[in-house]
Design an enzyme around this catalytic site. Structure first.
Site, mmCIF file in Angstrom:
data_model
loop_
_atom_site.group_PDB
_atom_site.id
_atom_site.type_symbol
_atom_site.label_atom_id
_atom_site.label_comp_id
_atom_site.label_asym_id
_atom_site.label_seq_id
_atom_site.Cartn_x
_atom_site.Cartn_y
_atom_site.Cartn_z
ATOM 1 N N ASP A 221 0.805 -1.218 0.000
ATOM 2 C CA ASP A 221 0.000 0.000 0.000
ATOM 3 C C ASP A 221 0.839 1.268 0.000
ATOM 4 O OD1 ASP A 221 -2.355 -1.253 0.056
ATOM 5 O OD2 ASP A 221 -2.763 -0.969 2.195
ATOM 6 N N LYS B 246 -3.574 3.595 -2.379
ATOM 7 C CA LYS B 246 -4.511 4.671 -2.665
ATOM 8 C C LYS B 246 -3.951 5.906 -1.992
ATOM 9 C CE LYS B 246 -7.994 4.804 0.708
ATOM 10 N NZ LYS B 246 -9.237 4.724 1.298
ATOM 11 N N MET C 175 -7.256 9.435 9.747
ATOM 12 C CA MET C 175 -7.915 9.858 8.493
ATOM 13 C C MET C 175 -8.835 11.060 8.699
ATOM 14 S SD MET C 175 -9.029 6.037 7.252
ATOM 15 C CE MET C 175 -9.789 5.630 8.816
HETATM 16 N N1 SAH Z 1 -3.343 0.649 9.512
HETATM 17 C C1 SAH Z 1 -2.779 1.959 9.684
HETATM 18 C C2 SAH Z 1 -3.830 3.032 9.515
HETATM 19 C C3 SAH Z 1 -4.438 3.095 8.146
HETATM 20 S S1 SAH Z 1 -5.640 4.344 7.979
HETATM 21 C C4 SAH Z 1 -2.099 2.034 11.051
HETATM 22 O O1 SAH Z 1 -2.261 1.133 11.879
HETATM 23 O O2 SAH Z 1 -1.371 3.002 11.303
HETATM 24 C C5 SAH Z 1 -4.700 5.663 7.333
HETATM 25 C C6 SAH Z 1 -4.540 6.783 8.337
HETATM 26 O O3 SAH Z 1 -3.564 6.410 9.309
HETATM 27 C C7 SAH Z 1 -4.028 8.078 7.766
HETATM 28 O O4 SAH Z 1 -5.055 8.825 7.176
HETATM 29 C C8 SAH Z 1 -3.461 8.737 8.986
HETATM 30 O O5 SAH Z 1 -4.491 9.283 9.769
HETATM 31 C C9 SAH Z 1 -2.891 7.553 9.752
HETATM 32 N N2 SAH Z 1 -1.461 7.367 9.499
HETATM 33 C C10 SAH Z 1 -0.862 6.296 8.981
HETATM 34 N N3 SAH Z 1 0.479 6.454 8.949
HETATM 35 C C11 SAH Z 1 0.711 7.670 9.486
HETATM 36 C C12 SAH Z 1 1.881 8.403 9.760
HETATM 37 N N4 SAH Z 1 3.095 7.947 9.470
HETATM 38 N N5 SAH Z 1 1.751 9.628 10.332
HETATM 39 C C13 SAH Z 1 0.539 10.122 10.647
HETATM 40 N N6 SAH Z 1 -0.595 9.472 10.397
HETATM 41 C C14 SAH Z 1 -0.525 8.264 9.836
#
Ligand code: SAH
Length: 522
Positions: free
Chosen positions: A45, A67, A182
């Site tokens: 991803d 995406k 998000m």
């Molecule tokens: N599975 C992922 C989350 C996926 S949803 C997890 O456990 O982290 C995607 C959202 O995760 C983004 O819109 C943001 O809000 C957050 N996110 C993921 N990586 C990030 C990062 N490095 N810094 C800040 N927000 C992050």
């Protein structure tokens, strides 16, 4: 672990859902790395750091299905289909997802689709952004007095939906830390709903963009002003919104953004195969490293000369290794003839610089002499201290373009010197346009040159008429010879390491930027 499920006489592979961690590629689990190593296919991803793909076998198929914003490369249904199809044709399919795969990652939907199709799976959890980005921003997710719970909440709900799926009253009442994933686009709605349901506008809040990565940016404020600050700082997704008293601890606990090279973007020009130490050191100090390999190491046109020297190795009194590459090529040819370092029992060995000496140690050779600096005159003087050079035979395995000052110096003292090309350096085929664009747009803080050939190749690659791209960039050279080459080619060195080593070069870079930080400029 191959071929687990039998399905209508067909043998299916297995899908391993792997959490890639929040961004920093070192924040993947050991189990996750092991899965990548044995993957036949990796389906990854946007939020999974693509540096992790380097852990896979070269022949593993890598498929990007990310995406970004609202733009999908594949729909969720298509991704599910792809997982199923790949599992039917290959043994180990790794599905690599950002953070933890089962926290807002639609990992659950993928598992259900696999289950329906009788494909077996495993899940390797990951470090979720909701804890890691906070840790890197200096915000404890819970803290004894102020926050006794933490909630992970989606911020992705359509604000025009008449009924929110979230119980905002309950959320607003919680005294613990709230972490919204998000949610950047919906920040105004989130703030409004929290305040409407009783959260005080003075409640501390923060937004963290690209947490745990060198590009991490954090804005801090309260519910009353966080929206304005996010706008002012132009913070975009991906980012997390944190609401709660714990945000205030950032003032004391913010460590990552205070690393000495945090926010600095550094280009390194050495061959990719040799870059890992420099990359690691710079990154551990917070820098973002842009690899622009200008050099590729290749074998000599013919092995004949080196092979002859190896066959006659007993006739040499000294071998002087001037680089790690020289040691590697020498070892390769010894192996080729089924020989080992016992052949060197009677030969004295000099290694230029600690890295060369370390590489020799790996093949069981302790160098007799390890001069720190590669200055021919000094080296010759050091060798002379060990006894007369008259009639002594020297072997110098070196690069095709290396200078022969050392040979001259040794010969002046009566030594007999065979200089032999053990490897060649050629221009690497790196894509120059991107780096040139970033240099010209002042997006790069420093560039490092770790040998004369990195400088001359850089000039060949970008073109002599383009060198003003370095006008506002800190040029860091590993030693006086490299600096000299740079200056002859029209590049002014800002920094030259005192000692011909990567740690010394990195120290100089750190001191330079620290002094700039002290002056309050950046
Ligand atoms: N599975 C992922 C989350 C996926 S949803 C997890 O456990 O982290 C995607 C959202 O995760 C983004 O819109 C943001 O809000 C957050 N996110 C993921 N990586 C990030 C990062 N490095 N810094 C800040 N927000 C992050």
């Amino acid at each position: 672990m191959r071929s687990i499920v039998k399905n209508n006489n067909k043998i299916n592979g297995k899908v391993i859902l792997v959490g890639a961690g929040p961004g920093d590629p070192d924040l993947i689990t050991v189990k996750g790395v092991n899965a990548l190593r044995r993957a036949d296919v990796v389906i990854y991803d946007y939020l999974a750091n693509d540096k992790l793909l380097a852990k896979c076998r070269a022949e593993a198929e890598k498929i990007y299905v990310g995406k970004k914003g609202g733009e999908h490369t594949l729909s969720q249904d298509q991704i599910n289909r792809l997982l199923i199809d790949k599992a039917k044709t290959t043994s180990v399919v790794v599905r690599l997802k950002g953070g933890d795969p089962l926290i807002f990652g639609r990992g659950g939907e993928e598992l259900l689709a696999l289950k329906e199709n009788n494909i077996s799976f495993e899940v390797i959890p990951g470090v979720t952004a909701g804890t890691a980005a906070l840790a890197y921003a200096g915000i404890p997710a819970t803290h004894r007095a102020e926050a006794t719970s933490v909630s992970f909440i989606t911020g992705h709900e359509d604000p025009n939906k008449p009924e929110s799926g979230l119980n905002w009253k309950a959320i607003a009442r919680m005294n613990g830390t709230l972490v919204f994933y998000m949610g950047v686009k919906n920040l105004p709605t989130i703030v409004a709903r929290l305040c409407k349901n009783g959260k005080l506008p003075t409640t501390p809040a923060a937004v963290i963009h690209w947490g745990t990565l060198p590009g991490q940016r954090t804005v801090q404020g309260t519910l009353a002003n966080i929206e304005v600050r996010v706008q002012q700082e132009n913070i975009k997704p991906p980012a997390l919104i944190i609401v709660g008293e714990v945000v205030n601890y950032r003032n004391a606990m913010n460590w990552f953004e205070h690393l000495p090279l945090f926010g600095r973007r550094v280009v390194i020009t050495r061959a990719r195969a040799q870059s890992s130490e420099l990359v690691r050191e710079l990154e551990s100090l917070g820098a973002e490293v842009i690899e622009f390999p200008t050099i590729k190491i290749i074998p000599p046109q013919s092995w004949q000369a080196l092979d002859r020297a190896i066959t006659d190795i007993a006739k040499y009194d000294w071998i002087v290794f001037t680089s790690v590459n020289g040691v590697e090529m020498f070892q390769q040819r010894l192996n080729h003839y089924d020989r080992d370092v016992r052949k060197l029992a009677k030969t004295k060995i000099a290694a230029i610089g600690p890295a060369t000496a370390e590489r020799l140690r790996l093949i069981g050779v302790r160098a007799d002499l390890i001069p720190e600096k590669f200055v021919a005159e000094e080296l010759a003087a050091l060798i002379r201290k060990q006894g007369t050079l008259k009639g002594q035979r020297f072997l110098l395995p070196r690069a095709d373009l290396a200078r022969s000052l050392l040979k001259d110096e040794l010969e002046k003292s009566g030594a007999i010197v065979d200089e032999i090309v053990a490897y060649r350096t050629t221009l690497a085929a790196a894509d120059k346009d991107k780096v040139l664009h970033e240099l010209n747009n002042r997006k790069i803080d420093a560039i490092t040159f770790t040998s004369s050939s990195t400088v001359s190749n850089f000039v060949d690659m970008v073109g002599k008429d383009q060198l003003n791209c370095l006008d506002d960039v800190v040029v860091a050279c590993i030693g006086p010879i490299t600096q000299n080459t740079a200056e002859q080619l029209g590049i002014d060195a800002t920094i030259t390491a005192q000692e011909y080593t990567i740690p010394a070069l990195v120290d100089e870079i750190v001191s330079y930027f620290q002094s700039i930080n002290l002056e309050g400029k950046s």
